[in-house]
Structure formats: structure tokens, C-alpha cells
Scaffold this motif. Structure first.
Motif, short mmCIF file in Angstrom:
data_model
loop_
_atom_site.label_atom_id
_atom_site.label_comp_id
_atom_site.label_asym_id
_atom_site.label_seq_id
_atom_site.Cartn_x
_atom_site.Cartn_y
_atom_site.Cartn_z
N GLY A 1 0.78 -1.31 -0.05
CA GLY A 1 0.07 0.15 0.09
C GLY A 1 0.78 1.37 0.13
N ALA A 2 2.10 1.07 0.10
CA ALA A 2 2.88 2.47 0.20
C ALA A 2 3.17 3.11 -1.16
CB ALA A 2 4.28 2.04 0.70
N ALA A 3 3.08 4.26 -1.23
CA ALA A 3 2.92 5.11 -2.57
C ALA A 3 4.52 5.03 -2.88
CB ALA A 3 2.68 6.37 -2.49
N ILE A 4 4.90 4.82 -4.00
CA ILE A 4 6.35 4.81 -4.57
C ILE A 4 6.74 5.97 -5.53
CG2 ILE A 4 7.98 3.23 -5.52
CD1 ILE A 4 7.04 2.01 -3.04
N HIS A 5 7.70 6.58 -5.20
CA HIS A 5 8.00 7.86 -6.06
C HIS A 5 9.36 7.58 -6.26
CE1 HIS A 5 4.37 9.70 -4.08
NE2 HIS A 5 4.77 8.96 -2.94
N ARG A 6 9.66 8.66 -7.35
CA ARG A 6 11.12 8.60 -7.96
C ARG A 6 11.51 9.96 -7.54
NH1 ARG A 6 13.47 5.52 -11.56
NH2 ARG A 6 12.09 3.98 -10.46
N VAL A 7 12.66 10.42 -7.01
CA VAL A 7 13.08 11.83 -6.64
C VAL A 7 14.61 11.70 -6.97
CG1 VAL A 7 13.70 13.43 -5.07
CG2 VAL A 7 11.26 12.51 -4.98
N THR A 8 15.00 12.67 -7.82
CA THR A 8 16.47 12.77 -8.16
C THR A 8 17.51 13.36 -7.29
OG1 THR A 8 15.62 12.99 -10.52
CG2 THR A 8 18.10 13.52 -10.02
N ASN A 9 18.60 12.54 -6.72
CA ASN A 9 19.37 13.11 -5.72
C ASN A 9 20.05 14.45 -6.41
OD1 ASN A 9 19.05 11.55 -3.75
ND2 ASN A 9 20.65 10.11 -3.83
N PRO A 10 20.44 15.48 -5.83
CA PRO A 10 20.95 16.45 -6.28
C PRO A 10 22.53 16.20 -6.54
CG PRO A 10 20.78 16.53 -3.84
CD PRO A 10 19.97 15.41 -4.32
N VAL A 11 23.13 16.73 -7.51
CA VAL A 11 24.36 16.56 -8.07
C VAL A 11 25.08 18.04 -8.29
CG1 VAL A 11 26.01 16.08 -9.98
CG2 VAL A 11 24.24 14.25 -9.22
N GLU A 12 26.31 18.09 -7.39
CA GLU A 12 26.94 19.44 -7.11
C GLU A 12 27.95 19.72 -8.63
OE1 GLU A 12 29.59 21.96 -4.02
OE2 GLU A 12 28.93 20.14 -3.62
N ALA A 13 27.44 20.34 -9.42
CA ALA A 13 28.23 20.53 -10.69
C ALA A 13 28.05 21.86 -11.29
CB ALA A 13 27.92 19.21 -11.63
N GLU A 14 28.96 22.14 -12.06
CA GLU A 14 28.64 23.41 -12.84
C GLU A 14 28.92 23.13 -14.54
OE1 GLU A 14 31.78 26.28 -11.63
OE2 GLU A 14 30.95 26.32 -9.65
N PRO A 15 28.05 24.06 -14.93
CA PRO A 15 28.18 23.63 -16.65
C PRO A 15 29.55 24.28 -17.30
CG PRO A 15 26.64 25.41 -16.16
CD PRO A 15 27.25 24.85 -14.77
N LEU A 16 30.39 23.41 -17.36
CA LEU A 16 31.71 24.26 -17.75
C LEU A 16 32.01 23.97 -19.23
CD1 LEU A 16 34.02 22.41 -14.98
CD2 LEU A 16 33.24 24.70 -14.86
N GLY A 17 31.11 23.52 -20.09
CA GLY A 17 31.29 23.32 -21.48
C GLY A 17 31.88 21.92 -21.80
N HIS A 18 32.17 21.91 -23.03
CA HIS A 18 32.61 20.37 -23.39
C HIS A 18 34.14 20.63 -22.89
CE1 HIS A 18 29.63 19.67 -27.05
NE2 HIS A 18 29.15 19.19 -25.75
N LYS A 19 34.55 19.55 -22.89
CA LYS A 19 36.14 19.36 -22.32
C LYS A 19 37.01 19.50 -23.80
CE LYS A 19 37.25 15.69 -20.05
NZ LYS A 19 37.20 14.24 -19.41
N ALA A 20 38.19 20.49 -23.21
CA ALA A 20 39.05 20.61 -24.59
C ALA A 20 39.87 19.47 -24.82
CB ALA A 20 39.87 21.82 -24.12
N ASP A 21 40.18 18.79 -23.73
CA ASP A 21 41.18 17.71 -23.60
C ASP A 21 40.68 16.49 -23.34
OD1 ASP A 21 40.68 18.28 -20.95
OD2 ASP A 21 42.43 18.57 -20.29
N GLN A 22 39.70 16.13 -24.14
CA GLN A 22 38.81 14.86 -23.91
C GLN A 22 39.72 13.78 -23.87
OE1 GLN A 22 37.64 16.42 -26.93
NE2 GLN A 22 35.44 16.62 -26.93
N THR A 23 40.69 13.46 -24.60
CA THR A 23 41.60 12.07 -24.62
C THR A 23 42.65 12.08 -23.50
OG1 THR A 23 42.78 13.18 -26.33
CG2 THR A 23 40.60 11.81 -27.02
N GLU A 24 42.82 13.05 -22.79
CA GLU A 24 44.11 13.36 -21.85
C GLU A 24 43.54 12.59 -20.75
OE1 GLU A 24 46.95 14.46 -22.58
OE2 GLU A 24 46.40 14.57 -24.62
#
Length: 410
Positions: free
Chosen positions: A214-237
Motif C-alpha cells: 500500500g505504500a506509494a512509490i515515488h522517484r526523486v532525483t538526488n542532487p548533483v553538485e556540478a557546474e556547466p563548464l562546457g565541452h572538455k577541450a582535452d577529452q582524450t587526456e
């Protein structure tokens, strides 16, 4: 309409792990959204951000179970924390108004099943966030630590009670089972909650036969600490990186062996019970120890690939989502909840859980610079198209509270 009054209950009033981190950040976010927030905990010190934000705090300044110098007192408190039960009853009895809710984030490390009784007596609606599996499983993980594999047994069955699955020893398993019996048959802890918050699809599958009827089940997203820094310039390093507790169930040995077979140097940020053995068995590994959160995020941003090789279910896989926000592809075990943060072949790769050859093959595949560069951009774009911000977490949580109170008035 009057604001919510939210009583958040959790073992620690400081960041001791993902559970308390989310509880504290949720309290801060709910307070900023206009709610009255009371933060109830057993163990201090209190995170200074709570009081600075105007969150009311009730901290009992107790030891948690593992930190208590008296093993006898720890065993007693873990099964029934009389002080916590009395203090929570006093806290809840002082509440007035019809928009109060109790939100439990954790109890197994200090508060004990005893908190169920004052919540039940208050008559307030209560919700539980399933950061782990202690509401159902004695050791909290549906995992056999002795065999290093997921446990298929029904919790508290005769087969379960006979099995030494604990990370410490069988007497500790028996103590955990006694606590589970008290939680289920004395405190009726699970039945205290009208609503359950889950963090992943895998949780819902694992708990299909265990959740309170009988319990109601919900989905809540955990918060993530991050900033939108843009695409990485050195993806393969950068390197192949592991971030987290160094323990067998987290797959640290598995990653080190797979990296050896793939001919790469594994980098570990974290500490734990297998640190010394890991260093001895894999001298080529670089063990950097724990790093402050900002440094860990910077390391994930600089990494070529994050490796998330967990052998057990997990509940969410926060590190995999953090790496995604950084634009770093992730290799993840297909048997854990973190796979839900990774689209196979697009933002990273899945490998067969527990299979060292499968993980080594995935590492070799992501030795391809072109593949890594594309996955890096894909991961960043996928995360920031719907970021797991604190504001989103608060909005989803408040929506659950609204539904809870709406049922109360029906």
C-alpha cells in the motif's frame, strides 16, 4: 497556504557519506524554498551550513554504532535508541498546523528502529528515502560480503539467517538480524511510511516483493553538485579513474586487475579497508587517498574515463552522474544502479558485472581517442539537457509532499 514543516531524520548531522550529504542538501534546499525545516540527528557535529541557513537542528551528540567505544552500549543503542525515541517524540509533539511531514533519510547507523514509535504516535505522514536497503535487508545491501556476490535469498528467511553474509563476522550478522526482527515486529518501521522514495529502476526491481503493502512509490532525483563548464577541450587526456570507498564490493580489486590486463595505470581517489592490500597486490596503481569534493570533481573532469565497477546493486551511482556532468565517459558494471546514468555505446560502456575480462575489454575499447572524444561530448550534452540540480530535487520532493497531504484530506 501555510508553508510545509519538514522534520528530516538522519543518523549524522554532518556529511559522512552520500546519505547524510543528500539529507543536508535537501534540508538547505527546502529551507530556501520557504519550508520550515527541523533537522533531527543522533551524531554531530552539526554542519554549519544548516544553522547559517536558519534550519532548526536537534542533535543528540551520540556516537554511531561503529564509533561507540563501548561495544555493549553500541549494540543496545543500535537495536533501540531510547534517547532518540524520546527526543523525537518531544520534537514532533511541539509541532502545530496541518502541513507537517516527517522525512527519514537514515536510521541504521545510530537512530535505530526506535524512531518509528514517536512518528506513529504523532499521526504525521511519513516518507522514507531508500538510500540503502536496511529497511528490508539485515546487512543493508542484498549482498554476501563473504562471497563478494549479490545475495539472492529472501531477507530474514531461514536460509538468510543461516548464512554468514556480513562484512565482519557471523555474530555481527546475528546482531543485525535481531535488529531487523525488532524493526519489523516491534517497531513496525516499514509500515510507518505511507510513501517511499526510490532512486533507480534497479531498486524498484530488487524491492518488488519487499516494499510495504500500500505504500506509494515515488522517484526523486538526488542532487548533483556540478557546474556547466562546457565541452572538455582535452577529452582524450587523463587517466582511467576510480572515485569512492576502497572496498571489495565496490570493485576496486576488479578494476586494478582489469587495468593490469589492459596495460593502463589505474588511479584511485578514496580510502577504505582494502587500501593496503590493493597497494601491495597492484604496485602499479596510483592511490591518491580521499580528496575534498571540489578536488574529486576536478579529477573527474580531467580524467579520460571514470570506471564504476561496483559488484553490488548500489542504489543510485552518484559518482557516475557527477562524471557525466563533467563530460567524462563512464565504464559501469551492468548489474548496478549506476548503469542507468550511462547510455551504452553513447555516453560510456557497460561491462558484465564481476567479469574482469569484460572490464578489461571495455578499457581497451576506450583507448580509442575518437571514441572517447565523441562519448565525452555526448555525456556532457546528455547530462545538461536535464541536470540533476538541487532545485530539481526540491521541486520533486515538494511534489511528493503535496500528494501525501492531499491523500490525508481525502
Amino acid at each position: 497556504m501555510s508553508p510545509f514543516t519538514i522534520v528530516i531524520c538522519v543518523d549524522h548531522a554532518f556529511v559522512s557519506g552520500g546519505q547524510s550529504k543528500v539529507a543536508i542538501e535537501s534540508a538547505l534546499g527546502l529551507k530556501a524554498a520557504g519550508a520550515r525545516v527541523i533537522f533531527f540527528s543522533a551524531c554531530g557535529p552539526v554542519d554549519p551550513r544548516l544553522e547559517a541557513a536558519g534550519v532548526e537542528t536537534v542533535c543528540l551528540s551520540q556516537h554511531d554504532i561503529l564509533g561507540n567505544p563501548s561495544r555493549l552500549d553500541a549494540a543496545r543503542q543500535g537495536i533501540w535508541n531510547f534517547k532518540a525515541s524520546k527526543a523525537l517524540a518531544e520534537t514532533l509533539s511541539a509541532l502545530s498546523g496541518d502541513r507537517a511531514i516527517v522525512h527519514v533519510h537514515g536510521w541504521a547507523k545510530a537512530l535505530s528502529p526506535s524512531i518509528a514509535k514517536p512518528i506513529q504516535a504523532s499521526g504525521l505522514p511519513a516518507v522514507y528515502t531508500m538510500h540503502e536497503f536496511f529497511l528490508n535487508c539485515p546487512n543493508g545491501g542484498f549482498y554476501n560480503f563473504q562471497k563478494n556476490e549479490v545475495c539472492p535469498l529472501h531477507p530474514m528467511s531461514l536460509a538468510c539467517l543461516r548464512t554468514n553474509c556480513d562484512s565482519r563476522n557471523y555474530p555481527f550478522k546475528l546482531w543485525r538480524s535481531a535488529r531487523q526482527f525488532v524493526a519489523e515486529h516491534v517497531a513496525h518501521l516499514a509500515q510507518t511510511f505511507s510513501d517511499i522514495l526510490l532512486l533507480s529502476d534497479l531498486q524498484e526491481k530488487v524491492l518488488a516483493s519487499c516494499l510495504p503493502p500500500g505504500a506509494a512509490i515515488h522517484r526523486v532525483t538526488n542532487p548533483v553538485e556540478a557546474e556547466p563548464l562546457g565541452h572538455k577541450a582535452d577529452q582524450t587526456e587523463g587517466d582511467f579513474l576510480f572515485v569512492g570507498r576502497l572496498s571489495a564490493e565496490k570493485g576496486a580489486f576488479l578494476f586494478a586487475e582489469a587495468a593490469r590486463r589492459a596495460g593502463v595505470t589505474p588511479i584511485f581517489i578514496g580510502d577504505g579497508p582494502i587500501t593496503d592490500e590493493l597497494a601491495a597486490r597492484y604496485p602499479q596503481a596510483r592511490l591518491l587517498g580521499w580528496r575534498p569534493p571540489a578536488e574529486a570533481r576536478a579529477a573527474m573532469r580531467a580524467a579520460r574515463v571514470l570506471v564504476f565497477p561496483s559488484l553490488w546493486y548500489e542504489t543510485f551511482g552518484l559518482t557516475a552522474l557527477e562524471a557525466k556532468a563533467m563530460g567524462t565517459p563512464t565504464i559501469v558494471a551492468d548489474g548496478c544502479a549506476a548503469r542507468e546514468a550511462v547510455e551504452h555505446g553513447v555516453t560510456g560502456l557497460w561491462f558484465k558485472s564481476g567479469d574482469v575480462q569484460s572490464l578489461a575489454s571495455a578499457i581497451r575499447e576506450l583507448g580509442n581517442d575518437a571514441v572517447v572524444a565523441q562519448m565525452s561530448d555526448n555525456a556532457y550534452d546528455a547530462y545538461w539537457s536535464s541536470p540533476a540540480t538541487l532545485e530539481r530535487h526540491v521541486a520533486e520532493t515538494l511534489a511528493v509532499y503535496d500528494r501525501m497531504l492531499a491523500r490525508e484530506t481525502e
